[in-house]
Write an enzyme that holds these catalytic residues in place. Structure first.
Site, PDB file in Angstrom:
ATOM      1  N   ASP A   1     -25.225 -29.726  12.559  1.00 23.53           N
ATOM      2  CA  ASP A   1     -24.629 -28.464  12.094  1.00 23.53           C
ATOM      3  C   ASP A   1     -24.754 -28.274  10.586  1.00 23.53           C
ATOM      4  O   ASP A   1     -23.896 -27.654   9.950  1.00 23.53           O
ATOM      5  CB  ASP A   1     -23.148 -28.368  12.508  1.00 23.53           C
ATOM      6  CG  ASP A   1     -22.973 -28.558  14.002  1.00 23.53           C
ATOM      7  OD1 ASP A   1     -23.852 -28.086  14.751  1.00 23.53           O
ATOM      8  OD2 ASP A   1     -21.968 -29.165  14.410  1.00 23.53           O
TER       9      ASP A   1
ATOM     10  N   LYS B   1     -29.510 -26.074   9.977  1.00 18.53           N
ATOM     11  CA  LYS B   1     -30.957 -26.194  10.230  1.00 18.53           C
ATOM     12  C   LYS B   1     -31.517 -24.866  10.711  1.00 18.53           C
ATOM     13  O   LYS B   1     -32.613 -24.457  10.313  1.00 18.53           O
ATOM     14  CB  LYS B   1     -31.230 -27.282  11.291  1.00 18.53           C
ATOM     15  CG  LYS B   1     -30.783 -28.671  10.870  1.00 18.53           C
ATOM     16  CD  LYS B   1     -30.947 -29.686  11.985  1.00 18.53           C
ATOM     17  CE  LYS B   1     -30.021 -29.502  13.155  1.00 18.53           C
ATOM     18  NZ  LYS B   1     -28.589 -29.798  12.874  1.00 18.53           N
TER      19      LYS B   1
ATOM     20  N   GLY C   1     -26.745 -26.237  18.672  1.00 18.78           N
ATOM     21  CA  GLY C   1     -26.313 -24.853  18.491  1.00 18.78           C
ATOM     22  C   GLY C   1     -26.752 -24.454  17.101  1.00 18.78           C
ATOM     23  O   GLY C   1     -26.201 -24.938  16.121  1.00 18.78           O
ATOM     24  N   HIS C   2     -27.777 -23.633  17.013  1.00 22.33           N
ATOM     25  CA  HIS C   2     -28.343 -23.262  15.713  1.00 22.33           C
ATOM     26  C   HIS C   2     -28.060 -21.790  15.437  1.00 22.33           C
ATOM     27  O   HIS C   2     -28.424 -20.927  16.227  1.00 22.33           O
ATOM     28  CB  HIS C   2     -29.856 -23.532  15.694  1.00 22.33           C
ATOM     29  CG  HIS C   2     -30.174 -24.994  15.836  1.00 22.33           C
ATOM     30  ND1 HIS C   2     -31.445 -25.482  15.873  1.00 22.33           N
ATOM     31  CD2 HIS C   2     -29.357 -26.077  15.943  1.00 22.33           C
ATOM     32  CE1 HIS C   2     -31.407 -26.806  15.990  1.00 22.33           C
ATOM     33  NE2 HIS C   2     -30.149 -27.181  16.048  1.00 22.33           N
TER      34      HIS C   2
ATOM     35  N   GLN D   1     -29.767 -31.824  16.388  1.00 25.06           N
ATOM     36  CA  GLN D   1     -28.878 -32.940  16.067  1.00 25.06           C
ATOM     37  C   GLN D   1     -29.209 -33.442  14.649  1.00 25.06           C
ATOM     38  O   GLN D   1     -29.627 -32.651  13.826  1.00 25.06           O
ATOM     39  CB  GLN D   1     -28.964 -34.066  17.118  1.00 25.06           C
ATOM     40  CG  GLN D   1     -28.322 -33.700  18.443  1.00 25.06           C
ATOM     41  CD  GLN D   1     -29.181 -32.792  19.299  1.00 25.06           C
ATOM     42  OE1 GLN D   1     -30.325 -33.091  19.585  1.00 25.06           O
ATOM     43  NE2 GLN D   1     -28.637 -31.681  19.732  1.00 25.06           N
TER      44      GLN D   1
HETATM   45  P1  GDP Z   1     -27.358 -26.157  12.747  1.00 24.67           P
HETATM   46  O1  GDP Z   1     -26.905 -26.730  14.055  1.00 24.67           O
HETATM   47  O2  GDP Z   1     -27.782 -27.223  11.783  1.00 24.67           O
HETATM   48  O3  GDP Z   1     -28.391 -25.080  12.873  1.00 24.67           O
HETATM   49  O4  GDP Z   1     -26.052 -25.490  12.103  1.00 24.67           O
HETATM   50  P2  GDP Z   1     -24.955 -24.570  12.869  1.00 24.67           P
HETATM   51  O5  GDP Z   1     -25.525 -23.231  13.052  1.00 24.67           O
HETATM   52  O6  GDP Z   1     -24.395 -25.265  14.041  1.00 24.67           O
HETATM   53  O7  GDP Z   1     -23.780 -24.569  11.787  1.00 24.67           O
HETATM   54  C1  GDP Z   1     -23.976 -24.136  10.489  1.00 24.67           C
HETATM   55  C2  GDP Z   1     -23.005 -22.977  10.215  1.00 24.67           C
HETATM   56  O8  GDP Z   1     -22.984 -22.730   8.820  1.00 24.67           O
HETATM   57  C3  GDP Z   1     -23.435 -21.669  10.837  1.00 24.67           C
HETATM   58  O9  GDP Z   1     -22.291 -20.944  11.163  1.00 24.67           O
HETATM   59  C4  GDP Z   1     -24.230 -20.989   9.723  1.00 24.67           C
HETATM   60  O10 GDP Z   1     -24.240 -19.575   9.842  1.00 24.67           O
HETATM   61  C5  GDP Z   1     -23.442 -21.408   8.521  1.00 24.67           C
HETATM   62  N1  GDP Z   1     -24.201 -21.540   7.268  1.00 24.67           N
HETATM   63  C6  GDP Z   1     -25.449 -22.042   7.054  1.00 24.67           C
HETATM   64  N2  GDP Z   1     -25.723 -22.091   5.732  1.00 24.67           N
HETATM   65  C7  GDP Z   1     -24.628 -21.617   5.097  1.00 24.67           C
HETATM   66  C8  GDP Z   1     -24.286 -21.462   3.723  1.00 24.67           C
HETATM   67  O11 GDP Z   1     -25.043 -21.787   2.796  1.00 24.67           O
HETATM   68  N3  GDP Z   1     -23.041 -20.951   3.453  1.00 24.67           N
HETATM   69  C9  GDP Z   1     -22.162 -20.604   4.436  1.00 24.67           C
HETATM   70  N4  GDP Z   1     -20.972 -20.131   4.088  1.00 24.67           N
HETATM   71  N5  GDP Z   1     -22.460 -20.746   5.736  1.00 24.67           N
HETATM   72  C10 GDP Z   1     -23.669 -21.259   6.063  1.00 24.67           C
HETATM   73  P1  IMO Z   2     -27.080 -29.348  16.223  1.00 24.97           P
HETATM   74  O1  IMO Z   2     -28.543 -29.295  16.561  1.00 24.97           O
HETATM   75  C1  IMO Z   2     -23.383 -31.608  16.076  1.00 24.97           C
HETATM   76  C2  IMO Z   2     -22.824 -34.718  19.104  1.00 24.97           C
HETATM   77  C3  IMO Z   2     -21.696 -34.492  20.088  1.00 24.97           C
HETATM   78  C4  IMO Z   2     -21.288 -35.931  20.370  1.00 24.97           C
HETATM   79  C5  IMO Z   2     -22.630 -36.658  20.375  1.00 24.97           C
HETATM   80  C6  IMO Z   2     -23.239 -36.872  21.749  1.00 24.97           C
HETATM   81  O2  IMO Z   2     -26.367 -28.065  16.440  1.00 24.97           O
HETATM   82  O3  IMO Z   2     -26.859 -29.942  14.881  1.00 24.97           O
HETATM   83  P2  IMO Z   2     -24.441 -35.233  23.483  1.00 24.97           P
HETATM   84  O4  IMO Z   2     -23.924 -34.011  24.172  1.00 24.97           O
HETATM   85  O5  IMO Z   2     -25.651 -35.016  22.652  1.00 24.97           O
HETATM   86  O6  IMO Z   2     -24.594 -36.416  24.402  1.00 24.97           O
HETATM   87  O7  IMO Z   2     -23.230 -35.645  22.474  1.00 24.97           O
HETATM   88  O8  IMO Z   2     -23.520 -35.860  19.602  1.00 24.97           O
HETATM   89  N1  IMO Z   2     -23.823 -33.623  19.006  1.00 24.97           N
HETATM   90  C7  IMO Z   2     -23.861 -32.747  18.006  1.00 24.97           C
HETATM   91  N2  IMO Z   2     -23.045 -32.590  16.940  1.00 24.97           N
HETATM   92  N3  IMO Z   2     -24.470 -30.831  16.205  1.00 24.97           N
HETATM   93  C8  IMO Z   2     -25.318 -30.997  17.253  1.00 24.97           C
HETATM   94  O9  IMO Z   2     -26.480 -30.331  17.343  1.00 24.97           O
HETATM   95  C9  IMO Z   2     -25.003 -31.963  18.225  1.00 24.97           C
HETATM   96  N4  IMO Z   2     -25.598 -32.367  19.374  1.00 24.97           N
HETATM   97  C10 IMO Z   2     -24.867 -33.384  19.827  1.00 24.97           C
HETATM   98  O10 IMO Z   2     -20.648 -33.753  19.501  1.00 24.97           O
HETATM   99  O11 IMO Z   2     -20.548 -36.428  19.286  1.00 24.97           O
HETATM  100 MG    MG Z   3     -25.254 -26.737  15.312  1.00 26.71          MG
END
Ligand code: GDP
Ligand code: IMO
Ligand code: MG
Length: 426
Positions: free
Chosen positions: A13, A16, A40-41, A225
């Protein structure tokens, strides 16, 4: 730069999806190589938010090829809902392809994920998985009894394989866990329809990626991840069941390592984690709560509150090494505005007084460590409109420069907001 990898450096998270979306404006191909819908991106464009789980984050560019490689585990039911959602929002999926070698997440994998977590939780050992069946699907792959996408779309092979493996899974579900078995006829009927729907999307991603490379197209490999969730180099057993490292990209896509030009690691300006497992710089206090609320730190896939803490340079340095990073993208610097002094963990101190610079492999050794912090004056300005590094308040610039030194890697991007244009490139 023809072939770039974008990878997570913490516990996921890191933003990416946002980095991929920005770089995809200059790429022709985006490829996912591992993980599944546990990812979840989030992509934010023109005030619209898209939460992607299996579909690569290049999908908002209609001409970009979006590929799902052999190393991914694909839940067809969830994938089809994602397809429908995209189409409902007017996003074309015509350039989306799935490798026939990718393994299918079947409903028994999801049930077994839940049952094994329940079994572990009785002993206080649960991982806190996303309950998407990821671990059980990869188990079957390595056990060599998995169902692949090429099987799912084959109306003769699929019922045979699904019945054979389904019978065994029903025995495990009932006899080992005391769970409810599946009606295999119904599962086969339902999933055969998913196979029909997916058929037009199936194509050899290794071949497509290689052809794009030969045509000198720009390719982006989208990590899911993150490094500390890697099955070998993460906080085992509190990890996912795949290789979210740069090395995992080549085996998960079917391309050679010589193809890769540039590897970018994504980090947050602080640290978060969802699920269980060690987190040395975790803040179980008001500052942690403030960061969670200001940063909207709730899981994109499961909605769970994310644990929050200070930036840990030990883990990011570990990521720089195991991924061979060329640059870091630091997101969410804006979230740290107004929270007072900032801390960076520079190393770990063990109870015997010795210091560790490298992330330890054993959780027992890690539990014996306390973070060593450096403290920085914070900043109160709203930085969300800054577009040049020099526009950032001096304290922000110093914070980023120190991260660079401690992580031994250049910071090439700084995120100041969720939107695709809220990024400083250096
Ligand atoms: P990912 O799994 O690495 O793609 O990241 P996620 O989407 O799960 O979580 C990142 C969260 O941070 C999302 O809600 C993005 O919209 C938000 N985000 C990403 N970059 C920034 C930033 O520079 N500032 C803020 N405030 N939010 C950001
Ligand atoms: P993105 O791509 C954050 C974590 C789960 C748990 C562990 C194992 O959005 O960064 P799983 O369901 O993969 O067997 O769970 O890994 N986990 C993540 N945490 N971002 C993710 O993906 C994750 N994918 C798995 O919360 O701790
Ligand atoms: Mg994510």
């Amino acid at each position: 730069m023809p072939a770039n990898i974008v990878i997570g450096t913490q516990w996921g998270d890191e933003g990416k999806g946002k980095v991929i979306d920005i770089l995809a404006s200059r790429a022709q191909v985006v490829v996912r190589s591992q993980g599944g819908n546990n990812a979840g991106h989030t992509v934010v464009s023109n005030g619209q938010t898209y939460k992607l789980h299996l579909i690569p984050s290049g999908i908002l560019y209609p001409e970009t090829m979006c590929l799902i490689g052999a190393g991914v585990v694909l839940d067809p039911k969830d994938f089809i809902s994602e397809l429908d959602e995209m189409e409902r929002r007017g996003i074309s999926t015509k350039n989306l392809r799935i490798d026939p070698r990718a393994h299918v997440v079947m409903p028994w994998h999801i049930r077994l994920d839940g049952l094994s977590e329940k079994f572990r939780s009785g002993k206080g050992n649960e991982i806190g998985t996303t309950n998407r069946g990821i671990g059980p699907a990869y188990m079957d792959k390595y056990e060599r009894c998995g169902i692949r996408v090429c099987d799912l779309v084959n109306p003769v092979v699929f019922p045979q394989k699904a019945r054979a493996t389904g019978n065994l899974k029903n025995k495990i579900i009932t006899a080992v866990y005391g769970g409810e078995p599946f009606d295999l006829d119904m599962v086969i009927q339902e999933y055969a329809l998913y196979g029909e729907r997916l058929k037009p999307y199936v194509a050899d991603v290794s071949v497509l990626t290689y052809e794009a490379y030969k045509e000198n197209k720009t390719i982006l490999f989208e990590g899911a991840q993150a490094t500390l969730l890697d099955i070998d180099f993460g906080t085992y057993p509190f990890v996912t069941s795949s290789h979210p490292l740069s090395g995992g990209v080549t085996v998960g896509t079917g391309v050679g390592p010589r193809m890769i030009d540039n590897i970018i690691g994504v980090a947050k300006a602080y640290t978060t984690r969802v699920g269980k497992g060690p987190f040395p710089t975790e803040l179980n206090d008001e500052i942690g709560e403030t960061i969670r609320n200001k940063g909207g730190e709730f899981g994109t896939t499961t909605g769970r509150p994310r644990r929050t803490g200070w930036f840990d340079a030990v883990i990011v340095r570990h990521s720089v090494r195991v991924n061979g990073l060329d640059g870091l993208a630091i997101n969410k610097l804006d979230t740290l505005s107004g929270i007072g002094d900032l801390k960076i963990c520079t190393g770990y101190r063990k109870s015997n007084g010795s210091e560790l610079r490298n992330f330890p492999p054993s959780l027992e050794e890690l539990a014996d460590c306390d973070p060593i912090y450096e403290t920085f004056p914070g900043f109160d300005e709203d930085i969300s409109a800054c577009r040049k590094f020099e526009d950032l308040p001096e304290n922000c610039q110093n914070y980023i420069r120190r991260l660079e030194e401690l992580c031994e890697c250049k910071v090439c991007m700084v995120g100041v907001g969720p939107d695709r244009d809220q990024m400083i490139e250096r």
